[in-house]
Design a protein around this motif. Structure first.
Motif, PDB file in Angstrom:
ATOM      1  N   LYS A 247       0.815  -1.223   0.000  1.00 30.78           N
ATOM      2  CA  LYS A 247       0.000   0.000   0.000  1.00 30.78           C
ATOM      3  C   LYS A 247       0.845   1.269   0.000  1.00 30.78           C
ATOM      4  N   LEU A 248       2.116   1.169   0.445  1.00 27.70           N
ATOM      5  CA  LEU A 248       2.998   2.342   0.381  1.00 27.70           C
ATOM      6  C   LEU A 248       3.155   2.827  -1.055  1.00 27.70           C
ATOM      7  N   TYR A 254       3.461   9.477  -2.666  1.00 26.70           N
ATOM      8  CA  TYR A 254       4.550   8.970  -1.815  1.00 26.70           C
ATOM      9  C   TYR A 254       5.808   8.666  -2.631  1.00 26.70           C
ATOM     10  N   LEU A 368       1.019   9.256   5.092  1.00 31.70           N
ATOM     11  CA  LEU A 368       1.325   7.939   5.656  1.00 31.70           C
ATOM     12  C   LEU A 368       0.327   7.570   6.752  1.00 31.70           C
ATOM     13  N   ASP A 372       1.966   2.408   9.453  1.00 30.80           N
ATOM     14  CA  ASP A 372       3.098   2.211   8.537  1.00 30.80           C
ATOM     15  C   ASP A 372       4.021   3.429   8.501  1.00 30.80           C
ATOM     16  N   ARG A 373       3.890   4.315   9.481  1.00 35.35           N
ATOM     17  CA  ARG A 373       4.671   5.546   9.453  1.00 35.35           C
ATOM     18  C   ARG A 373       6.168   5.269   9.637  1.00 35.35           C
ATOM     19  N   GLY A 376       7.482   3.872   6.365  1.00 32.10           N
ATOM     20  CA  GLY A 376       7.314   4.913   5.345  1.00 32.10           C
ATOM     21  C   GLY A 376       8.338   6.023   5.487  1.00 32.10           C
TER      22      GLY A 376
END
Length: 449
Positions: A247-248, A254, A368, A372-373, A376
């Motif tokens: 998903k990133l 991003y 983000l 998941d920060r 990320g």
């Protein structure tokens, strides 16, 4: 609740430790080589740290998502300090290089986790304001590093270059555990060890491919890199919580932001390395005089980041800041290509690159998801570190395509050197222009909550 200023003060020392370590070792290198009979292995004192610290960047981010920021910061600083102690006690070059690898494994988490803590604690719209302070810490550390390294070497011993990290590391651990315990949030998940190992190997191989110091077959390294990447894709598809969440790559803006920060750091390191070389080799300046001129560049970066952060915090607009930043950098590099008002071009380039830092950080932090920060922000930091390495490698290849002498100091014709440096700046101007176009057409504008 802990205030943003207290949070920033707690991680500022961590950022300074990570930044200082990259520059403080450069000054005493000749003395280290002489005492330890290093020979051609001497440059690996620097390269080993950079390889290790960059390779483990994504791991710290993912581990902090699962086990909490404070715990991983404690582990990172502890490994960093243990590596520094081992470096200070080293009696031969091989032990020193191995100790630098250990220090790098710890150092990889310092800056990445510090940025993640800031992203956890400070709203996206406000974080731009703190980027100016972060840039100031970077600038002071970058300037202080060589000065401290020279002082320790001349008045004490080069081993103090490493031992100075012991009291600073202890202080950093105390500040973090005193002020950041509220960030000790964990979640249940099985860590992707297979993906982590393959990602570290792939990163190391990539850095060896672009490193001019790696005396290995480039074609073999590229082949191994592609093979490991293929294995990584297979492994990541099979696990429930991969080291690189799919998903990133689907988050709007991003990947664009990671690529743009890579370009920004590529341009910054190209100027940090090649402008002093031009001043010394072509114009005959001393190392100290060329260093003082580069202070203009570092001061301009800090100034640009500070005012851009203030502007973003006040208005919420960030895309125009990135565009203006890359336009200024493009114009500055064209000035350098034409040898037109070098001091002014340094100021323009510094302001421009300074503009990009808070704006791109704001974009990444804003999009983000909290779970998941860590990974990320670590991949964002990875792009920044990789950009510096690519910048030095690309400039080296372009410059030496024109200046073919094995010993630069033997070149007596400044026109040969001028041609090599000019072509390097022109190539960097093209990269800055491409980054401007990508920002205009790929980076979307969104309101900052």
């Amino acid at each position: 609740m802990t205030s943003p200023k207290t949070i920033f003060g707690s991680v500022a020392l961590v950022i300074a430790l990570g930044s200082l370590e990259k520059s403080i070792v450069t000054t005493p290198l000749p003395m280290i080589g002489q005492e330890l009979h290093a020979g051609e292995l001497l440059t690996w004192v620097v390269t080993a740290y950079l390889l290790a610290s960059t390779a483990v960047l994504p791991l710290y981010g993912k581990l902090s998502d699962i086990f909490g920021r404070v715990r991983m910061l404690n582990i990172s600083i502890t490994l960093f300090v243990l590596g520094a102690i081992a470096c200070g006690l080293s009696q031969d070059i091989n032990t020193l290089i191995a100790s630098r690898v250990l220090q790098g494994i710890g150092g990889g988490g310092l800056i990445a986790l510090a940025f993640t803590v800031i992203a956890d604690s400070i709203p996206a719209k406000e974080v731009g304001k703190y980027q100016g302070y972060i840039s100031a810490v970077y600038a002071v550390s970058s300037i202080a590093g060589p000065l401290l390294g020279g002082f320790f070497t001349e008045h004490l011993t080069w081993r103090w270059v490493f031992w100075i990290n012991i009291p600073l590391g202890i202080l950093a651990v105390w500040l973090i555990n005193k002020n950041l315990n509220h960030l000790s949030v964990c979640r249940k998940s099985r860590f992707d060890w297979g993906g982590a190992l393959l990602l570290m190997v792939a990163t190391t191989l990539l850095l060896l491919v672009i490193s001019p110091e790696a005396n290995l077959s480039k074609s073999l390294l590229v082949g191994l890199f592609l093979f490991v990447i293929g294995m990584l894709i297979v492994v990541e598809r099979a696990v429930s919580d991969p080291i690189l969440p799919r998903k990133l790559f689907q988050l709007s803006g991003y990947i664009t932001s990671v690529f743009l920060i890579l370009c920004s750091q590529l341009l910054m390191f190209a100027m940090l390395v090649y402008l002093p070389l031009q001043m010394q080799w072509q114009k005959g300046m001393t190392a100290s005089k060329s260093g003082m001129i580069m202070v203009v560049f570092m001061f301009s970066i800090t100034t640009g980041a500070y005012f851009a952060g203030k502007y973003i915090a006040k208005t919420g607009f960030y895309k125009r800041v990135v565009v203006i930043g890359f336009i200024l950098t493009t114009c500055a590099l064209v000035q350098l290509y034409l040898s037109f008002y070098v001091h002014i071009s340094l100021a323009f380039a510094g302001l421009g690159l300074g503009f990009t830092l808070p704006a791109l950080s704001v974009v990444v932090q804003h999009i983000l998801p909290a779970q998941d920060r860590g990974i990320g922000m670590s991949m964002f930091s990875f792009g920044r570190e990789l950009g510096g390495a690519i910048g030095v490698a690309v400039c080296s290849a372009i410059f030496h395509s024109q200046v073919t002498s094995t010993d630069i100091t033997d070149i007596v014709d400044p026109q040969i050197l001028q041609h090599g440096f000019s072509l390097t700046y022109l190539a960097m101007a093209v990269i800055a222009f491409i980054a401007t176009m990508l920002t205009l057409f790929m980076l979307k504008t969104r309101p900052l909550d």
